[in-house]
Design a protein around this motif. Sequence first.
Motif, mmCIF file in Angstrom:
data_model
loop_
_atom_site.group_PDB
_atom_site.id
_atom_site.type_symbol
_atom_site.label_atom_id
_atom_site.label_comp_id
_atom_site.label_asym_id
_atom_site.label_seq_id
_atom_site.Cartn_x
_atom_site.Cartn_y
_atom_site.Cartn_z
ATOM 1 N N VAL A 94 -16.319 12.515 -34.981
ATOM 2 C CA VAL A 94 -17.168 12.565 -36.170
ATOM 3 C C VAL A 94 -16.359 11.992 -37.322
ATOM 4 C CG1 VAL A 94 -18.536 14.065 -37.690
ATOM 5 C CG2 VAL A 94 -18.088 14.767 -35.316
ATOM 6 N N ARG A 95 -16.945 11.054 -38.039
ATOM 7 C CA ARG A 95 -16.277 10.473 -39.211
ATOM 8 C C ARG A 95 -16.745 11.232 -40.444
ATOM 9 N NH1 ARG A 95 -14.536 5.189 -41.330
ATOM 10 N NH2 ARG A 95 -15.326 5.078 -43.453
ATOM 11 N N ILE A 96 -15.808 11.756 -41.204
ATOM 12 C CA ILE A 96 -16.182 12.523 -42.398
ATOM 13 C C ILE A 96 -15.463 11.930 -43.603
ATOM 14 C CG2 ILE A 96 -16.329 14.825 -43.433
ATOM 15 C CD1 ILE A 96 -16.189 16.087 -40.742
ATOM 16 N N PRO A 141 -12.156 24.978 -42.915
ATOM 17 C CA PRO A 141 -13.281 25.111 -41.970
ATOM 18 C C PRO A 141 -12.962 24.616 -40.554
ATOM 19 C CG PRO A 141 -13.806 23.567 -43.778
ATOM 20 C CD PRO A 141 -12.543 24.270 -44.148
ATOM 21 N N LEU A 142 -12.178 23.565 -40.446
ATOM 22 C CA LEU A 142 -11.809 23.079 -39.099
ATOM 23 C C LEU A 142 -10.973 24.114 -38.348
ATOM 24 C CD1 LEU A 142 -10.794 19.316 -39.581
ATOM 25 C CD2 LEU A 142 -12.808 20.201 -38.357
ATOM 26 N N ALA A 143 -10.024 24.722 -39.057
ATOM 27 C CA ALA A 143 -9.175 25.743 -38.421
ATOM 28 C C ALA A 143 -10.036 26.902 -37.936
ATOM 29 C CB ALA A 143 -8.103 26.220 -39.397
ATOM 30 N N ASP A 144 -11.063 27.218 -38.734
ATOM 31 C CA ASP A 144 -11.968 28.305 -38.359
ATOM 32 C C ASP A 144 -12.743 27.939 -37.086
ATOM 33 O OD1 ASP A 144 -13.650 30.698 -38.724
ATOM 34 O OD2 ASP A 144 -15.203 29.204 -39.158
ATOM 35 N N ILE A 145 -13.258 26.709 -37.040
ATOM 36 C CA ILE A 145 -13.987 26.267 -35.830
ATOM 37 C C ILE A 145 -13.033 26.263 -34.623
ATOM 38 C CG2 ILE A 145 -15.294 24.374 -34.755
ATOM 39 C CD1 ILE A 145 -16.127 23.540 -37.670
ATOM 40 N N GLN A 146 -11.843 25.734 -34.831
ATOM 41 C CA GLN A 146 -10.862 25.696 -33.724
ATOM 42 C C GLN A 146 -10.584 27.102 -33.189
ATOM 43 O OE1 GLN A 146 -8.566 22.839 -32.079
ATOM 44 N NE2 GLN A 146 -9.383 24.548 -30.928
ATOM 45 N N SER A 147 -10.488 28.074 -34.098
ATOM 46 C CA SER A 147 -10.146 29.443 -33.673
ATOM 47 C C SER A 147 -11.246 30.034 -32.797
ATOM 48 C CB SER A 147 -9.900 30.339 -34.888
ATOM 49 O OG SER A 147 -11.132 30.590 -35.551
ATOM 50 N N ARG A 148 -12.483 29.545 -32.940
ATOM 51 C CA ARG A 148 -13.595 30.076 -32.157
ATOM 52 C C ARG A 148 -13.892 29.259 -30.886
ATOM 53 N NH1 ARG A 148 -17.808 29.467 -34.949
ATOM 54 N NH2 ARG A 148 -16.937 28.582 -36.847
ATOM 55 N N GLY A 179 -10.864 9.973 -45.973
ATOM 56 C CA GLY A 179 -11.672 10.678 -45.001
ATOM 57 C C GLY A 179 -10.855 10.983 -43.767
ATOM 58 N N ALA A 180 -11.532 11.504 -42.756
ATOM 59 C CA ALA A 180 -10.831 11.813 -41.506
ATOM 60 C C ALA A 180 -11.787 11.618 -40.339
ATOM 61 C CB ALA A 180 -10.316 13.248 -41.526
ATOM 62 N N ASN A 181 -11.246 11.115 -39.249
ATOM 63 C CA ASN A 181 -11.986 11.123 -37.996
ATOM 64 C C ASN A 181 -11.616 12.412 -37.276
ATOM 65 O OD1 ASN A 181 -13.408 8.540 -37.927
ATOM 66 N ND2 ASN A 181 -11.337 7.672 -38.014
ATOM 67 N N ILE A 182 -12.630 13.212 -37.008
ATOM 68 C CA ILE A 182 -12.388 14.473 -36.304
ATOM 69 C C ILE A 182 -12.723 14.231 -34.835
ATOM 70 C CG2 ILE A 182 -12.905 16.934 -36.213
ATOM 71 C CD1 ILE A 182 -11.785 15.851 -38.944
ATOM 72 N N LEU A 209 -19.047 20.553 -31.695
ATOM 73 C CA LEU A 209 -19.423 19.326 -32.397
ATOM 74 C C LEU A 209 -20.482 19.608 -33.470
ATOM 75 C CD1 LEU A 209 -19.272 16.144 -32.415
ATOM 76 C CD2 LEU A 209 -21.225 16.188 -30.852
ATOM 77 N N ALA A 210 -21.472 20.430 -33.103
ATOM 78 C CA ALA A 210 -22.544 20.755 -34.053
ATOM 79 C C ALA A 210 -21.958 21.421 -35.292
ATOM 80 C CB ALA A 210 -23.572 21.670 -33.381
ATOM 81 N N GLU A 211 -20.945 22.250 -35.093
ATOM 82 C CA GLU A 211 -20.324 22.934 -36.248
ATOM 83 C C GLU A 211 -19.540 21.943 -37.111
ATOM 84 O OE1 GLU A 211 -19.130 26.738 -36.435
ATOM 85 O OE2 GLU A 211 -19.807 27.397 -34.449
ATOM 86 N N VAL A 212 -18.847 21.033 -36.441
ATOM 87 C CA VAL A 212 -18.064 20.040 -37.208
ATOM 88 C C VAL A 212 -19.016 19.131 -37.991
ATOM 89 C CG1 VAL A 212 -16.488 18.059 -37.036
ATOM 90 C CG2 VAL A 212 -16.058 20.113 -35.665
ATOM 91 N N GLU A 213 -20.152 18.789 -37.371
ATOM 92 C CA GLU A 213 -21.101 17.878 -38.048
ATOM 93 C C GLU A 213 -21.663 18.466 -39.342
ATOM 94 O OE1 GLU A 213 -23.650 16.825 -34.761
ATOM 95 O OE2 GLU A 213 -22.582 14.921 -34.459
#
Lengths: 241, 241
Positions: free
Chosen positions: A180-182, A192-199, A217-220, A234-238
């Motif tokens: 995902v390009r952000i 927020p990414l660390a939170d998603i990763q933890s789950r 920006g960042a490519n995730i 992916l849905a959470e990162v989007e």
Amino acid sequence: MDEQGQPSAALLLIGDELLSGRTQDKNFPVIAKFLTERGIDLCEVRVVSDVENDIVAAVNALRQRYTYVLTTGGIGPTHDDITADAIAKAFGVEIIEHPQAVKSLHQLFTEIGVEPNEARMRMARVPDGAELLINEKIKAPGFRIDNVFVMAGVPHIMVLMLEVVGDLVEGGAVMLSRSVRIERGEGDLAMPLADIQSRYGDVAIGSYPFKENGVFGANIVLRGRDETMLIAALAEVEKLV
Amino acid sequence: MDEQGQPSAALLLIGDELLSGRTQDKNFPVIAKFLTERGIDLCEVRVVSDVENDIVAAVNALRQRYTYVLTTGGIGPTHDDITADAIAKAFGVEIIEHPQAVKSLHQLFTEIGVEPNEARMRMARVPDGAELLINEKIKAPGFRIDNVFVMAGVPHIMVLMLEVVGDLVEGGAVMLSRSVRIERGEGDLAMPLADIQSRYGDVAIGSYPFKENGVFGANIVLRGRDETMLIAALAEVEKLV
């Protein structure tokens, strides 16, 4: 096998010319892609010079740790091609002339009209017990001994040998990936990414920053073998876009 | 110092994205050139993933063996940036917020108008005892601890940090090199080259084959620190053209 029960691999690139910066390696990305497509985790790469002890030490460290070790470089006819000898030493076996390699090289030398001198016939030397990496397109073969696959460094020859390797290795579940390009700075995305990763422990989430035309920006990149989990993460990162 | 009393170095590239084949490393050849120009022998390169134990093991193996270790990658603000913590663990020291890094980051965040949140301030964390790799062009610094230099993975930032490293490392006698292009197969060149090599132990002679438009040949590269010996060996190799 690695922690997830997947086959693992290491790559050993051999050659002074890589370390001096004179030649840029082209094999690493090709081999990385080859392994990834087969579900084999490339866990480590090393580049060492044409020094026997360094090659021996690296081969022995890597072959004990990973399912497969692939090497490139140092199997030609010249004095600086010492890979076959180093691999034999790493395994504690003699070096022999492989009959099938002798035959194939003689055929090649007849075809191209050169003398099968001592130097050229060096390319038939393999560690005792090795199996050739050879097919009708390869005349000067690579070889495999146990879990170590020894290939040429010249990219167009390496690719031919890699095809043969493909028939000899056992793949695993393929690693799936989504990206995902952000267009937001990593500093905003980090928490927020660390939170998603933890789950989502089974999904590896990597963040690769860019700056293009003044835009930060960042490519995730999300990687995992469980598609359901990957899609959910992916849905959470989007949502961060 | 290596066998010739020259400073030696290893390079450690850190990042899953390199091993998956997704991103092609651009830093290795730049750093190889930087070291070569300073007479520092790059003896080994390793690529490892973003796994703490793997980084710790590689750093500890390399820093004991070589004069300098340079690393790239994993010092940003996101959860997958674990290099500073891994280096602290390798040295058995705590991780701290470096006051000068805090100041520099605050200045940066004020300039670009973002909040100095916890994630962004992660970039001020360094192993206790580390010195920053910083100048007026670098706001989010790298660091050095003992003989280990820790740099960003993003190429344009890495290059800025490498300039700072240049002021902190001691070079050696520069490795001189000459190359000769010979349009003859390696199999013809191998025995005379081995003979020349046997008489010039201080000159490393490498043979790198090519095939261009159906012509077989090899680039013969001679490397050494003694110019007289290098020129003498070169003259012998040139007779093979």
